[in-house]
Design a protein around this motif. Sequence first.
Motif, PDB file in Angstrom:
ATOM      1  N   THR A  52       0.803  -7.071  -5.899  1.00  0.00           N
ATOM      2  CA  THR A  52      -0.244  -5.940  -6.094  1.00  0.00           C
ATOM      3  C   THR A  52      -0.045  -5.229  -7.462  1.00  0.00           C
ATOM      4  O   THR A  52       0.963  -4.387  -7.382  1.00  0.00           O
ATOM      5  N   LYS A  53      -0.831  -5.104  -8.569  1.00  0.00           N
ATOM      6  CA  LYS A  53      -0.374  -4.373  -9.847  1.00  0.00           C
ATOM      7  C   LYS A  53      -0.836  -3.187  -9.433  1.00  0.00           C
ATOM      8  O   LYS A  53      -1.891  -2.675  -8.937  1.00  0.00           O
ATOM      9  N   GLY A  54       0.310  -2.002  -9.855  1.00  0.00           N
ATOM     10  CA  GLY A  54       0.074  -0.666  -9.508  1.00  0.00           C
ATOM     11  C   GLY A  54      -1.007  -0.078 -10.543  1.00  0.00           C
ATOM     12  O   GLY A  54      -1.083  -0.305 -11.967  1.00  0.00           O
ATOM     13  N   VAL A  55      -1.868   0.886  -9.994  1.00  0.00           N
ATOM     14  CA  VAL A  55      -2.736   1.459 -10.938  1.00  0.00           C
ATOM     15  C   VAL A  55      -2.427   3.117 -10.802  1.00  0.00           C
ATOM     16  O   VAL A  55      -2.568   3.573  -9.751  1.00  0.00           O
ATOM     17  N   ASN A  56      -2.540   3.865 -12.026  1.00  0.00           N
ATOM     18  CA  ASN A  56      -2.365   5.136 -11.793  1.00  0.00           C
ATOM     19  C   ASN A  56      -3.661   5.882 -11.283  1.00  0.00           C
ATOM     20  O   ASN A  56      -4.833   5.586 -11.633  1.00  0.00           O
ATOM     21  N   GLY A  57      -3.515   7.192 -10.586  1.00  0.00           N
ATOM     22  CA  GLY A  57      -4.744   7.976 -10.077  1.00  0.00           C
ATOM     23  C   GLY A  57      -4.876   9.117 -10.943  1.00  0.00           C
ATOM     24  O   GLY A  57      -4.277   9.243 -12.082  1.00  0.00           O
TER      25      GLY A  57
END
Length: 277
Positions: free
Chosen positions: A158-163
């Motif tokens: 799962t690719k990480g995404v910044n919040g």
Amino acid sequence: MKKVVGCILLIIFLMPLNVYAQKGCCSWHGGVSGVCRNGYQVCNDGTTSPSCTCSGGTTSSSSSSSSSRQVYTPSYTYGCTDKNAINYNPNANKDDGSCIAKVLGCTDQNAKNYNASANTNDNSCRYEKEIIETEEIKYSVKYVDNENMIKGEERTKTKGVNGEKEVTYLVIVDADGKEISREKKNETITKEATTEIIERGTNDSSSTTFGILWIICLIIAFYQAFKHKDGNLLLNKIQKQKNGTKVVLYILYVFTVIPALIDVVKIIINKIKNKKN
């Protein structure tokens, strides 16, 4: 006739006293009267000083005296003569007691540190304001073991995404708008960060391969040793030992790996020699 002549002589004798004083600036004639006559001070005895002029004042005719007598009136400009006062009047030459002392401080009522007692601004005013800034939330990384993957191999599942989050700060600035300090008041998350999931292999294929090869070597060595009991293998030598020693040597042979590899090498060499012959 004698009386007339006497009066004339008396008038002639007294006339110089009415025009000029005899000595000094009225010091022998009762002092200065404050009256000016033709630009010179008039003494208190009515004589005119020959040396003291009337300066810095005005002359005016007096209705109660002769037309030749003038009154000197000093000229004053009233005001504050203290240069350190806030209401100093550079044109004043007579202090009237109106001077107001300087009280330094912030004189802006809109400032956080307004000083009601101050009458002179010293540029110390501070202003409070709220600002909202959008800041990034860095995603976290989680590792998950996968026994179907070779050890040391990694794969992103799962690719990480910044919040994102909105942070409210209480900021203090000076009169020019330059920030002096800030304090975080609160924050609101507007976008949750997505955790990055990475799979990592736990399958040690090299050890598995080595284990398989080791077992094959043991099988080959034992097969050849029991088939050719008079051979030169280590197993042939173990077979000739007494039972107690034989058991110990068999255990060492199986679990130390190296003896089995030596016997396999010997078997290969013997096979090559036999083919040549």
